[in-house]
Enzyme design. Structure first.
Site, PDB file in Angstrom:
ATOM      1  N   LEU A 103      32.915  44.493  40.087  1.00 52.23           N
ATOM      2  CA  LEU A 103      33.185  44.365  41.512  1.00 52.23           C
ATOM      3  C   LEU A 103      34.683  44.094  41.628  1.00 52.23           C
ATOM      4  O   LEU A 103      35.233  43.341  40.822  1.00 52.23           O
ATOM      5  CB  LEU A 103      32.402  43.196  42.120  1.00 52.23           C
ATOM      6  CG  LEU A 103      30.880  43.350  42.243  1.00 52.23           C
ATOM      7  CD1 LEU A 103      30.253  42.026  42.671  1.00 52.23           C
ATOM      8  CD2 LEU A 103      30.532  44.452  43.237  1.00 52.23           C
ATOM      9  N   ASP A 104      35.346  44.689  42.622  1.00 50.65           N
ATOM     10  CA  ASP A 104      36.782  44.444  42.737  1.00 50.65           C
ATOM     11  C   ASP A 104      37.037  42.990  43.129  1.00 50.65           C
ATOM     12  O   ASP A 104      36.134  42.267  43.545  1.00 50.65           O
ATOM     13  CB  ASP A 104      37.434  45.427  43.710  1.00 50.65           C
ATOM     14  CG  ASP A 104      37.005  45.219  45.149  1.00 50.65           C
ATOM     15  OD1 ASP A 104      37.285  44.141  45.701  1.00 50.65           O
ATOM     16  OD2 ASP A 104      36.393  46.136  45.734  1.00 50.65           O
ATOM     17  N   VAL A 105      38.268  42.569  42.993  1.00 49.42           N
ATOM     18  CA  VAL A 105      38.601  41.146  43.094  1.00 49.42           C
ATOM     19  C   VAL A 105      38.218  40.539  44.440  1.00 49.42           C
ATOM     20  O   VAL A 105      37.826  39.362  44.510  1.00 49.42           O
ATOM     21  CB  VAL A 105      40.109  40.934  42.803  1.00 49.42           C
ATOM     22  CG1 VAL A 105      40.974  41.604  43.862  1.00 49.42           C
ATOM     23  CG2 VAL A 105      40.445  39.451  42.688  1.00 49.42           C
TER      24      VAL A 105
END
Length: 240
Positions: A103-105
């Protein structure tokens, strides 16, 4: 029994199969004292000694953990900027596990960690069509035309991205509308890129399910091991 080296590394929890292939190509794996860089190499774990980065490799008990990733936490194991990592949230298991996908930040929600490379590989492979559900809140309502385009596929910088289903959410955040989006496969920043193509700003993005697994009441930053029946459902989802 002979087995491909990268598959054996994945089964032993060294890394995912793809990451194991890179370890081999980079010359970090040896068999019976000889460095191996050929991906087609097969080994017999019962009679041969496999070493990766100076450490003997052997099969270990499989561990599966579900974690509710907070925003601001990264999924990669190494970060030059020193940001908090997902594995930092499971300190007792950090040396053994890696994330299944990412999952992106700034996204949050369900992320799986494991040392089971074979099952992890199947979960991430598009051919198994493991559905993932996300809840996304944006700065405007989607029109019927927007939804039709999302279902058909949007050209996002040369890559076609689409969703399987779009369902409106009753819950709003700061008067911003929300939707549940179901993906059949997840590309890099899949939903954010689609929203950008529709000129929508993402307010919040939360993954709530992976295949048969549901985030449910797990609080942000909390984690738990999967129950045996959950692991069995996961295996069935990928044909094991």
């Amino acid at each position: 029994m002979m087995i491909r080296l990268q598959k054996y590394l994945a089964e032993c929890g060294v890394a995912s199969r793809r990451a194991s292939e890179k370890l081999i190509v980079d010359g970090q794996v040896s068999v019976d004292g000889c460095v191996v860089t050929e991906l087609g190499t097969k080994v017999d774990p019962a009679t041969q000694k496999v070493v990766c980065n100076g450490r003997p490799v052997s099969r270990e008990e499989k561990v599966w953990v579900m974690l509710n990733k907070p925003t601001g936490v990264i999924c990669t194991s190494d970060d030059p900027e020193g940001r908090e990592r997902v594995i930092d949230l499971v300190p007792d298991l950090a040396g053994r596990l890696y994330t299944v996908g990412r999952l992106d930040v700034m996204s949050e929600g369900l992320i799986l960690l494991t040392n089971d490379g074979e099952l992890a590989h199947r979960l991430m492979h598009p051919r198994h069509h493991v559905e993932k559900k996300y809840q996304v809140w944006i700065d405007r309502e989607l029109s019927k035309q927007d939804i039709a385009r999302m279902l058909k596929g949007l050209n996002c910088r040369g890559e076609m991205l689409k969703v399987l289903r779009v369902e409106p959410l009753k819950r709003m955040i700061a008067s911003q509308p929300g939707y549940t989006l179901t993906l059949g496969e997840g590309r890099n920043r899949h939903i954010r890129r689609m929203m950008e193509a529709l000129d929508c700003k993402v307010v919040r993005l939360l993954r709530v399910s992976v295949g048969p697994l549901r985030l449910e009441k797990l609080r942000s930053g909390e984690y738990r091991e999967l129950a045996p029946w959950e692991l069995e459902d996961l295996r069935k989802a990928v044909g094991l």
